[in-house]
Design an enzyme around this catalytic site. Structure first.
Site, PDB file in Angstrom:
ATOM      1  N   TYR A 105      41.276  62.262  88.388  1.00 32.34           N
ATOM      2  CA  TYR A 105      41.759  63.712  88.010  1.00 32.34           C
ATOM      3  C   TYR A 105      42.984  63.438  88.141  1.00 32.34           C
ATOM      4  CZ  TYR A 105      37.529  66.749  89.045  1.00 32.34           C
ATOM      5  OH  TYR A 105      36.643  67.149  88.739  1.00 32.34           O
ATOM      6  N   ALA A 119      41.482  70.274  90.550  1.00 28.03           N
ATOM      7  CA  ALA A 119      40.925  70.955  89.409  1.00 28.03           C
ATOM      8  C   ALA A 119      40.477  72.363  90.390  1.00 28.03           C
ATOM      9  CB  ALA A 119      39.672  70.729  88.464  1.00 28.03           C
ATOM     10  N   GLY A 138      41.439  73.097  95.383  1.00 32.58           N
ATOM     11  CA  GLY A 138      40.839  73.032  94.516  1.00 32.58           C
ATOM     12  C   GLY A 138      39.542  72.121  95.187  1.00 32.58           C
ATOM     13  N   GLU A 139      38.811  71.312  93.354  1.00 31.51           N
ATOM     14  CA  GLU A 139      38.260  70.392  93.650  1.00 31.51           C
ATOM     15  C   GLU A 139      38.880  68.989  93.892  1.00 31.51           C
ATOM     16  OE1 GLU A 139      35.190  71.465  91.002  1.00 31.51           O
ATOM     17  OE2 GLU A 139      36.140  69.801  88.676  1.00 31.51           O
ATOM     18  N   ILE A 140      38.629  68.048  94.353  1.00 32.81           N
ATOM     19  CA  ILE A 140      38.778  66.843  94.612  1.00 32.81           C
ATOM     20  C   ILE A 140      37.563  66.094  93.259  1.00 32.81           C
ATOM     21  CG2 ILE A 140      39.717  66.996  96.047  1.00 32.81           C
ATOM     22  CD1 ILE A 140      38.081  65.409  97.616  1.00 32.81           C
TER      23      ILE A 140
END
Length: 392
Positions: free
Chosen positions: A204, A230, A246-248
């Site tokens: 990311y 994200a 947020g997502e990792i």
């Protein structure tokens, strides 16, 4: 070399500061001073985008297709007005920043053309001029694919974009699924290979991207000292950037909160307290697609979605952390008061993946999806006054 803070392990108990039941009751029964209720958006939409220019709110895209709408907040009773349609391909998860009186729409996930058979991470940029009611595609491309990206401005003249998926890996996933066709065994192999990876292996985006519309140029704002995310929520407070959760990796969110302060041409980062659980002793799984803003110097975060149990599975060694788990849309609203999070109240319904717009000391929540992915047209105003959260 920049040290990256890997926040993999999560404690299974978190201290929670809860307001009393009486306070919550009062919070929901009193609108804030001089508030005018804004009408619902004409269409239910989710995964859209928007921003404010002067006294006008703008929202569009996502499940609204190429449609955009404008509301004059000084004449809210006149309702929303449709503006010129977006000239590019329909898309979800685009981000919009208002700069020098114009809207700038960045990226999203969609098709490159109407004939394209596959969605992909987009890197194009469009400008909307409210004075002429016209859109134009700009002769530039973002240095990264912009899906799951968070965007804001600290000075009103430059956009800051952070996080987002890795374009090659993201696009490749859909290419591989398409190649599998109707072969379920092959499809399952693609899915398992994609989700069964450590967070760092999704690459990311960790670069801070800065866009200057006056020069139509991109510049580097340095790198974040933590894993790229994200679907983070983002807001600005007293000239500093606040990046929330947020997502990792797909299906696994972080509870981390970071503050970025401009230092020369880059941002200097400081970690703030992690977001707390919604109930005493509950794990905060982290949020993606949450709403955020600032009211009277208090950071407010609400809604979002996650997979309860994903951290427990991940900490047990399961990289496919959300496998077998059900996605859950969240309702709590959190307030960061005196550098400490507290549960301040609840949204009228579980909600995620809508649009947050800062309107002076109000935070406007527009659209989004409720439980099971149902889109809504609702508009909610949040503010913090007298040590309490107010909703309208």
């Amino acid at each position: 070399m920049t040290q990256i803070y890997h926040q993999y392990k999560k404690k299974l108990s978190t201290k929670v500061i809860l307001l009393s039941a009486l306070t919550l009751c009062i919070t929901f029964s009193l609108p804030y001073a001089n508030a005018e209720r804004y009408p619902d958006v004409p269409v239910a939409f989710k995964y859209g985008t928007g921003a404010r220019v002067d006294n006008h709110l703008y929202v569009g895209l996502g499940s609204a297709g190429q449609s955009w709408y404008r509301l004059d907040t000084d004449k809210a009773s006149s309702g929303w007005q449709k503006i010129a349609d977006f000239p590019g391909q329909p898309r979800e998860q685009a981000v919009t920043v208002a700069l020098s009186g114009k809207l700038y729409v960045f990226g999203g996930v969609g098709k490159n053309s109407a004939s394209d058979t596959q969605v992909r991470a987009l890197d194009d940029v469009y400008q909307y001029d409210p004075q002429t009611n016209q859109w134009q595609r700009l002769a530039t491309r973002a240095p990264r694919g912009l899906v799951g990206t968070a965007a804001t401005t600290l000075n009103g003249t430059q956009a800051l974009l952070l996080g987002g998926v890795n374009k090659a890996i993201f696009d490749g996933y859909f290419t591989d699924l398409a190649a599998a066709g109707g072969n379920e065994t092959q499809k399952n192999a693609v899915v398992n290979a994609y989700f069964d990876q450590a967070p760092a292996d999704y690459f990311y985006n960790r670069d801070v991207l800065m866009y200057d519309p006056a020069k139509n140029q991109w510049k580097s704002g340095g790198q974040v000292p933590f894993l790229g995310t994200a679907g983070s929520a983002i807001t600005a407070k007293k000239g500093d950037l606040i990046l929330i959760n947020g997502e990792i990796k797909p299906g696994l969110r972080t509870a981390a909160v970071w503050q970025g302060k401009t230092q020369g041409t880059e941002l200097k980062w400081q970690q703030r307290p992690d977001l707390i659980g919604a109930e005493k002793g509950a794990v905060q799984e982290g949020l993606a697609g949450a709403f955020a803003g600032v009211s009277h110097d208090v950071v407010l975060v609400g809604g979002g979605a996650n997979f309860p149990g994903s951290w427990q599975q991940f900490n047990a060694g399961q990289l496919y952390a959300h496998q077998g788990l059900k996605k859950q849309w969240q309702q709590p609203i959190y307030a960061l008061v005196d550098n400490q999070w507290q549960v301040a109240g609840k949204l009228p319904q579980p909600l995620a993946y809508g649009v947050s717009i800062q309107d002076k000391d109000k935070v406007i929540l527009l659209g989004g999806e409720t439980s099971d992915g149902v889109a809504t047209s609702a508009v909610t105003q949040l503010s913090w006054q007298g040590g309490k959260l107010h909703l309208e």
